[in-house]
Enzyme design. Structure first.
Site, PDB file in Angstrom:
ATOM      1  N   THR A 202       0.812  -1.223   0.000  1.00 50.72           N
ATOM      2  CA  THR A 202       0.000   0.000   0.000  1.00 50.72           C
ATOM      3  C   THR A 202       0.841   1.266   0.000  1.00 50.72           C
ATOM      4  O   THR A 202       0.283   2.356  -0.136  1.00 50.72           O
ATOM      5  CB  THR A 202      -0.952   0.018   1.200  1.00 50.72           C
ATOM      6  OG1 THR A 202      -0.221  -0.249   2.396  1.00 50.72           O
ATOM      7  CG2 THR A 202      -2.038  -1.037   1.036  1.00 50.72           C
ATOM      8  N   LYS A 204       3.744   2.046   2.357  1.00 51.40           N
ATOM      9  CA  LYS A 204       4.281   2.533   3.632  1.00 51.40           C
ATOM     10  C   LYS A 204       5.739   2.964   3.487  1.00 51.40           C
ATOM     11  O   LYS A 204       6.116   4.067   3.884  1.00 51.40           O
ATOM     12  CB  LYS A 204       4.152   1.433   4.689  1.00 51.40           C
ATOM     13  CG  LYS A 204       2.715   0.982   4.933  1.00 51.40           C
ATOM     14  CD  LYS A 204       2.635  -0.037   6.046  1.00 51.40           C
ATOM     15  CE  LYS A 204       3.337  -1.338   5.689  1.00 51.40           C
ATOM     16  NZ  LYS A 204       2.693  -2.040   4.554  1.00 51.40           N
ATOM     17  N   THR A 205       6.562   2.097   2.916  1.00 52.34           N
ATOM     18  CA  THR A 205       7.974   2.435   2.743  1.00 52.34           C
ATOM     19  C   THR A 205       8.141   3.561   1.737  1.00 52.34           C
ATOM     20  O   THR A 205       9.030   4.417   1.883  1.00 52.34           O
ATOM     21  CB  THR A 205       8.757   1.191   2.285  1.00 52.34           C
ATOM     22  OG1 THR A 205       8.529   0.121   3.204  1.00 52.34           O
ATOM     23  CG2 THR A 205      10.236   1.485   2.222  1.00 52.34           C
ATOM     24  N   GLU A 421     -17.413 -23.125 -17.051  1.00 55.34           N
ATOM     25  CA  GLU A 421     -17.262 -21.664 -16.987  1.00 55.34           C
ATOM     26  C   GLU A 421     -18.520 -20.958 -17.473  1.00 55.34           C
ATOM     27  O   GLU A 421     -18.872 -19.890 -16.955  1.00 55.34           O
ATOM     28  CB  GLU A 421     -16.046 -21.231 -17.817  1.00 55.34           C
ATOM     29  CG  GLU A 421     -14.714 -21.810 -17.352  1.00 55.34           C
ATOM     30  CD  GLU A 421     -14.419 -21.499 -15.897  1.00 55.34           C
ATOM     31  OE1 GLU A 421     -14.869 -20.443 -15.409  1.00 55.34           O
ATOM     32  OE2 GLU A 421     -13.762 -22.319 -15.237  1.00 55.34           O
TER      33      GLU A 421
END
Length: 642
Positions: A202, A204-205, A421
């Site tokens: 997401t 952070k770093t 499917e």
């Protein structure tokens, strides 16, 4: 050691080169001293040049010189006079020229004599330096391994997209460090710590790097695992050294990545032994808000497991701010794609809006990987620009895995997969509460022989009971289709059945969607603090309740199957048409799929009256994400059914 060997080789090469240059010419003729004397008596010698013990004799009528040798203690002039040979520059005399020793020759001889001593001295010096280095490493064992960011920053806040709220929080921290007076003027105190919480990928770093790029203050970066060693006290010593460095350079920022490596909840101390991780955590707590808390140092930490962190670490005064980084929404995904699209050539028809709509639930790292995969595919196909084909292929690769072109299916197996499917697609298409079907394919990818992908109408976080009933019915579409058209289902539905069972269990035990059992939860997950994962589930209910839970789960699954059967039987001709088309073209997408199946029918007889359902019961869709292995996992691009 490598440099020492290189320097030694260079020195030996120089010495050998000098020796080769200044050694006497081996091609000249050499005669004895007695022969020189006889020629001198005969008047054939013109001159003698003396170089140490070497005599260079020039004989009349010959070009060049001849070589001879004498004893080191004897003199050429005395030898000639003793043999009644005139010495001088007269007509019948021999000219004697004494040449001093060459400086290069002296140096060469000196180097030859001292070469063993030089080699021995070099080895001794190398051993002393190694011992000194080991001693310094031992003395610096408790020093911090934090890296101070001093180079020109490459990431700024403008390079971070999709996390506007988190950027505002960190921009305020940077502003506090750069202009503290405007905050101090109204009595505001600088925050001690900022904890970045979010799922992997997401950003952070990346946000921490942006802080490093924006803040004009020293920035120390370290990983939580770099504190802890096998020796007790080393981690605490490194924490002290890290904060000492930061205080000396205050105002400063300390970034600790993956802080859950040392910040996990402390245990009861059973066994009486020292826990190195706990000692390190205690030192972090003291440094952040201990007796001396006046230092102008901000700690930014990142983790994706806030549930295992120690409560003392999360209290005000330590990590005053906890910034949650969530998965980007549609607008955020488009912004992230635009950031990572810089420097990549695209065709004119490429629409990042379309890509953003196809990737709900993707993190920033997923989107960056998507564009990188598209660029790799473009280069592999020897194309100059990225087109929508490469982008769509990259989405499929990230969701279902690479295409298995080498897998060969028999005609019968291909037909079963096509009807399987098609069953998923028809049931999903003709249910108003299900997500619209976006793509159906029987091309094998990853572990799946084919898949059906649905896209949510919008980025919803909360879903009601009707949504999950429709999802279960769609998941059973392949199983029911095989049963209807072939008389017996195959093993290809094992994953679908597992997902349906897990959804039904969550509805009954976690989300309060069972009318019989009511609004309560059943079971309590237990986890080990040091393992950080759910390893067991405690049963806080009786055996009778367990039977009722099993019965409710069975009823929900049976209702989903019955609903699925009604949809398939009502739209049997559509399913056959879609399956035959899949056998022919293998993949059908969006508009072609809608055109083939027609408009959604809403007058299908339901198994239960939808009016009797509690439509206001909602559940956070995030609860279905990041489950341990064996739990239901919704695909980030919406339900993808194998």
């Amino acid at each position: 050691m490598r440099n020492f060997l290189i320097y030694g080789i260079i020195l030996v090469a120089i010495i050998l080169s000098i020796g080769a240059i200044f050694q006497p010419d081996s091609g000249s003729r050499e005669i004895s001293l007695s022969e020189v004397i006889e020629k001198a008596k005969a008047g054939e010698v013109q001159s003698i040049q003396v170089e140490d013990n070497i005599l260079l004799v020039k004989i009349n009528g010959e070009t060049g010189v001849v070589r001879s040798r004498k004893e080191s203690s004897s003199s050429v002039e005395e030898i000639l006079r003793d043999n009644q040979i005139a010495v001088g520059t007269s007509a019948n005399a021999v000219e004697v020229i004494v040449k001093g020793p060459s400086s290069f020759g002296s140096f060469f001889g000196l180097m030859i004599n001292f070469l063993p001593l030089l080699i021995f001295g070099g080895i001794l010096l190398f051993m002393m330096r190694q011992a000194q280095g080991s001693n310094s490493q031992a003395m610096s064992f408790g020093k911090s391994k934090a890296k101070m960011v001093s180079e020109k920053p490459t990431v700024k806040f403008n390079d971070v997209a999709g996390q506007d709220e988190a950027k505002v929080e960190l921009e305020e921290v940077v502003d506090f460090l750069k202009h503290p007076q405007k905050f101090v003027a109204i009595g505001a105190k600088i925050p001690r710590g900022v904890l970045l919480i979010g799922s992997p990928g997401t950003g952070k770093t990346l946000l921490a790097k942006a802080v490093s790029g924006e803040a004009e203050v020293p920035f120390f970066s370290i990983s939580g695992s770099e504190f802890v060693e096998m020796f007790v006290g080393v981690g605490a010593s490194r924490v002290r050294d890290l904060f000492d460095q930061a205080k000396r350079n205050a105002p400063a920022i300390v970034f600790v990545d993956e802080i859950d490596a040392v910040g996990r909840q402390r245990g009861a101390g059973l066994g009486g032994s020292h826990d190195e991780r706990e000692q390190t955590l205690n030192q972090i707590l003291v440094e952040m808000d201990g007796f001396d808390s006046t230092a102008n140092v901000i700690v930014i930490a990142a983790t994706n497991r806030p549930d295992v962190l120690d409560p003392a670490l999360l209290r005000p005064g330590r990590f005053d701010r906890q910034v949650t980084l969530d998965l980007p929404d549609l607008t955020g995904r488009k912004a992230v794609l635009e950031v990572h699209a810089k420097g990549k050539p695209f065709e004119k028809e490429v629409s990042l809006d379309t890509v953003a709509k196809q990737t709900p639930g993707f993190s920033g790292a997923d989107l960056a990987n998507l564009l990188n995969e598209a660029a790799i595919l473009t280069a592999r196909r020897t194309k100059k620009k990225i087109s929508m084909d490469e982008l769509n292929e990259s989405v499929d690769r990230l969701i279902a895995g690479p295409e298995k072109k080498s897998r060969v299916m028999t005609d019968e197996e291909k037909k079963v997969v096509a009807y399987h499917e098609a069953g998923h697609a028809v049931v999903g298409h003709f249910q108003k509460d299900a997500d619209p079907v976006f793509k159906v394919t029987i091309v094998p990818r990853g572990m799946a022989g084919g898949y059906t992908r649905s896209l949510p109408k919008d980025d919803r976080r909360l879903h009601d009971k009707a949504y999950y009933q429709a999802m279960m019915a769609q998941a059973l579409g392949g199983y029911v289709s095989e049963q209807v058209f072939f008389g017996i289902p195959t093993t290809g539905s094992h994953d679908d059945i597992g997902k349906v069972t897990q959804i039904a269990k969550e509805m009954v035990t976690k989300w309060g969607m069972s009318e019989k059992l009511g609004t309560r939860t059943f079971g309590k997950r237990e986890s080990m603090v040091f393992l950080g994962r759910d390893i067991a589930e405690q049963r806080d209910y009786s055996e009778k309740t367990a039977e009722e839970i099993d019965e409710e789960v069975r009823l929900l699954v049976d209702e989903a199957k019955e609903r699925c059967e009604k949809v398939i039987l009502k739209n049997k001709d559509k399913l056959i048409l879609l399956a035959e088309k899949l056998i022919e073209v293998e993949t059908i997408e969006s508009e072609s799929l809608t055109e083939l199946l027609g408009e959604i029918s809403t007058n299908i007889e339901e198994t239960t009256d939808s009016k009797d359902l509690v439509d206001n019961e909602i559940v956070d869709n995030n609860d279905l994400k990041d489950k341990p292995q064996g739990k239901i996992e919704l695909n980030p691009s919406g339900p993808t059914i194998d």
